[in-house]
Design an enzyme around this catalytic site. Structure first.
Site, short mmCIF file in Angstrom:
data_model
loop_
_atom_site.label_atom_id
_atom_site.label_comp_id
_atom_site.label_asym_id
_atom_site.label_seq_id
_atom_site.Cartn_x
_atom_site.Cartn_y
_atom_site.Cartn_z
N PHE A 276 9.95 -0.78 3.06
CA PHE A 276 8.93 -0.85 3.88
C PHE A 276 7.85 -2.60 4.44
O PHE A 276 7.18 -2.26 5.22
CB PHE A 276 7.42 -0.49 2.90
CG PHE A 276 7.86 1.18 2.49
CD1 PHE A 276 7.50 2.32 3.12
CD2 PHE A 276 8.62 1.59 1.70
CE1 PHE A 276 6.75 3.30 2.64
CE2 PHE A 276 9.05 2.31 0.55
CZ PHE A 276 8.30 3.81 1.15
N ASN B 190 10.81 -11.62 10.29
CA ASN B 190 10.53 -10.22 8.92
C ASN B 190 10.55 -9.13 9.17
O ASN B 190 11.60 -8.87 8.73
CB ASN B 190 9.09 -10.77 8.87
CG ASN B 190 8.55 -10.48 7.33
OD1 ASN B 190 9.49 -10.93 6.79
ND2 ASN B 190 7.87 -9.65 7.16
N TYR C 298 4.92 -6.27 17.67
CA TYR C 298 4.91 -4.94 16.04
C TYR C 298 5.31 -3.81 16.29
O TYR C 298 6.62 -3.31 15.58
CB TYR C 298 3.71 -4.93 16.03
CG TYR C 298 3.27 -3.77 14.52
CD1 TYR C 298 4.14 -3.80 13.14
CD2 TYR C 298 2.94 -2.68 15.00
CE1 TYR C 298 4.71 -3.02 12.35
CE2 TYR C 298 2.81 -1.67 13.60
CZ TYR C 298 3.93 -1.63 13.38
OH TYR C 298 3.48 -1.50 11.58
N ASP D 113 -5.84 -1.26 22.86
CA ASP D 113 -6.40 0.28 22.27
C ASP D 113 -6.35 1.74 22.73
O ASP D 113 -7.60 1.74 23.28
CB ASP D 113 -7.96 -0.19 21.33
CG ASP D 113 -7.54 -0.37 20.40
OD1 ASP D 113 -6.06 -0.80 19.66
OD2 ASP D 113 -8.75 -0.89 19.73
N ASP E 160 10.00 -7.19 -3.72
CA ASP E 160 8.79 -7.54 -2.51
C ASP E 160 8.51 -9.00 -2.85
O ASP E 160 8.66 -9.34 -3.87
CB ASP E 160 7.73 -6.57 -3.06
CG ASP E 160 6.21 -7.02 -2.21
OD1 ASP E 160 5.60 -5.52 -1.66
OD2 ASP E 160 5.69 -8.11 -1.59
N TYR F 14 0.68 -1.64 0.33
CA TYR F 14 0.07 0.18 -0.13
C TYR F 14 0.85 1.66 0.14
O TYR F 14 1.13 2.12 -0.74
CB TYR F 14 -1.20 0.04 1.28
CG TYR F 14 -1.58 0.93 1.42
CD1 TYR F 14 -1.73 1.89 0.52
CD2 TYR F 14 -1.85 1.80 3.10
CE1 TYR F 14 -2.90 2.95 0.80
CE2 TYR F 14 -2.69 3.14 3.02
CZ TYR F 14 -3.11 3.43 2.26
OH TYR F 14 -3.61 4.38 2.37
N ARG G 140 -8.39 9.16 16.18
CA ARG G 140 -6.75 8.39 16.08
C ARG G 140 -6.83 9.21 14.92
O ARG G 140 -7.68 10.03 14.18
CB ARG G 140 -6.82 7.06 15.25
CG ARG G 140 -7.35 5.87 15.95
CD ARG G 140 -5.82 5.76 16.55
NE ARG G 140 -6.16 4.79 17.53
CZ ARG G 140 -6.35 4.67 18.50
NH1 ARG G 140 -6.78 5.31 19.49
NH2 ARG G 140 -6.28 3.08 19.42
N LYS H 194 9.86 -2.59 15.21
CA LYS H 194 10.23 -1.41 14.64
C LYS H 194 10.64 -0.30 15.66
O LYS H 194 12.11 0.37 14.71
CB LYS H 194 8.74 -0.10 14.31
CG LYS H 194 7.82 -1.23 13.34
CD LYS H 194 8.63 -1.08 12.54
CE LYS H 194 7.74 -1.95 10.71
NZ LYS H 194 8.02 -1.64 9.33
#
Ligand SMILES: NC(=O)c1ccc[n+]([C@@H]2O[C@H](COP(=O)([O-])OP(=O)(O)OC[C@H]3O[C@@H](n4cnc5c(N)ncnc54)[C@H](O)[C@@H]3O)[C@@H](O)[C@H]2O)c1
Length: 344
Positions: free
Chosen positions: A85, A104, A153, A296, A44, A24, A232, A157
């Site tokens: 990305f 990954n 996640y 959240d 990719d 994306y 958000r 990063k």
């Protein structure tokens, strides 16, 4: 600069390697780079990307863990900078599969960085995320906010951001880490769009609900926000793309390493998203209301003052309806996403 001896890789000359460029955000950035006159090569493995999205530059179908292949690609295309990305990005999946996410996101990044160092490429732009901050202790979130990720996640990063400090010290790798908040919308020319499978982002899910798909699940209506749903910070993918082009120009000009938030600094609620999709589409968005999901936060939005000041970046899209309209237009024109073009 660390690329002494590689005169063919100077500013504005070498190609830009866009890993994950069939996805994306990477595909939109590849388009912006090509429009700014840069040669682009996309790498990719098509695990989540689409051939049809990798149309701005050559596509090398390969996994970024393959250091030899990344090195060969750098040499063959005379790559002068890498925009990275390629990653796995589902928060819930990362909680269930930290092995896969560390492999990954950390392993893949280290493989790319190793290839760069071996081939004397010294400029790197990282797709980082608001998830590095964890639970906000204050909003808007600046880059000085503590980084205490609450899921694997975000940890992966942050680990790559930290590794970059050591790579710069040891090998002279200069980098810009861009911490995106919620990427939204589609290429205004209608050539590219958002086609995640599964789709977890609220705007495309609300659009699919309006088009007769499953009702939109809204998690939490009792947050301390004006309408009870989460707030958000949505940033249009073309504004993200432009920030990458500016980050590259900064590095090409010998600029120093930096970490920057990317959001518009104006939060919208889930109910705002629903109303916006209804306004733009003229259709009802069926919604189901469910309890809050653990982890959240109620309110998450960025201060992007640092990138405004240092790089002169400004968002073109500051209204939700314009972002939603671009996403709606692409979905209407591509009801099956890239499938019909890509055979995938
Ligand atoms: N979408 C968002 O709102 C958002 C927010 C913050 C950060 N990010 C970050 O931005 C980046 C891009 O996100 P996106 O939404 O475009 O995701 P995406 O899934 O559409 O794109 C990622 C691409 O990377 C490829 N890929 C994954 N692992 C690979 C590997 N090992 N080797 C080669 N290719 C591989 C996938 O096939 C896919 O095309 C990610 O790093 C993500 O963590 C995204």
């Amino acid at each position: 600069m660390g690329t002494v001896g590689f005169v063919n890789r100077g500013a504005g000359v070498g190609a830009i390697l866009v890993t994950g460029g069939a996805g994306y955000i990477g595909s939109h950035v590849a388009k912006a780079l090509a429009a700014s006159g840069r040669r682009v090569v996309v790498m990719d493995n098509l695990s989540n990307g689409h051939r049809g999205a990798a149309r701005f530059g050559e596509l090398v179908v390969a996994d970024v863990h393959d250091v030899a292949r990344v090195r060969e690609t750098i040499r063959h295309y005379e790559v002068s900078a890498v925009m990275h990305f390629a990653a796995s990005l589902l928060v819930g999946e990362s909680v269930r599969d930290p092995i896969g996410y560390y492999a990954n996101n950390v392993g893949g990044s280290l493989a790319v960085l190793e290839a760069m160092v071996r081939e004397s490429v010294d400029r790197f732009v990282l797709s980082s995320t608001a998830a590095v901050y964890g639970e906000p202790v204050e909003t808007p979130i600046t880059e000085r906010h503590p980084t205490v990720p609450i899921n694997p996640y975000g940890e992966t990063k942050r680990a790559v951001e930290r590794a970059l400090t050591h790579f710069e010290r040891a090998y002279g790798t200069r980098s810009i880490s861009l911490r995106y908040f919620n990427a939204a919308g589609s290429d205004p020319d209608g050539e590219l769009g958002e086609d995640h499978r599964p789709e977890v982002h609220v705007i495309p899910r609300a659009i699919d609900a309006a088009r007769g798909g499953a009702a939109l699940q809204v998690f939490g209506t009792d947050y301390p926000t004006p309408d009870g749903t989460c707030l958000r910070d949505y940033i249009h993918v073309s504004d993200l793309a432009r920030a990458h082009v500016m980050a590259l120009a900064h590095l090409d000009a010998g600029g120093s390493t930096g970490i920057y938030n990317l959001g518009i600094g104006k939060p919208f609620s889930v109910r705002d998203v629903i109303s916006s999709v209804e306004r733009v589409s003229g259709r009802h968005v069926p919604a189901e209301y469910a309890p809050r999901r653990p982890g959240d936060p109620g309110v998450l939005f960025a201060s992007s003052e640092r990138i405004r000041t240092d790089l002169g970046w400004r968002p073109d899209y500051v209204e939700l309806d314009a972002m939603v309209a671009s996403a709606w237009a692409w979905r209407q024109a591509h009801p099956n996403g890239y499938q019909e073009e890509a055979g995938r």
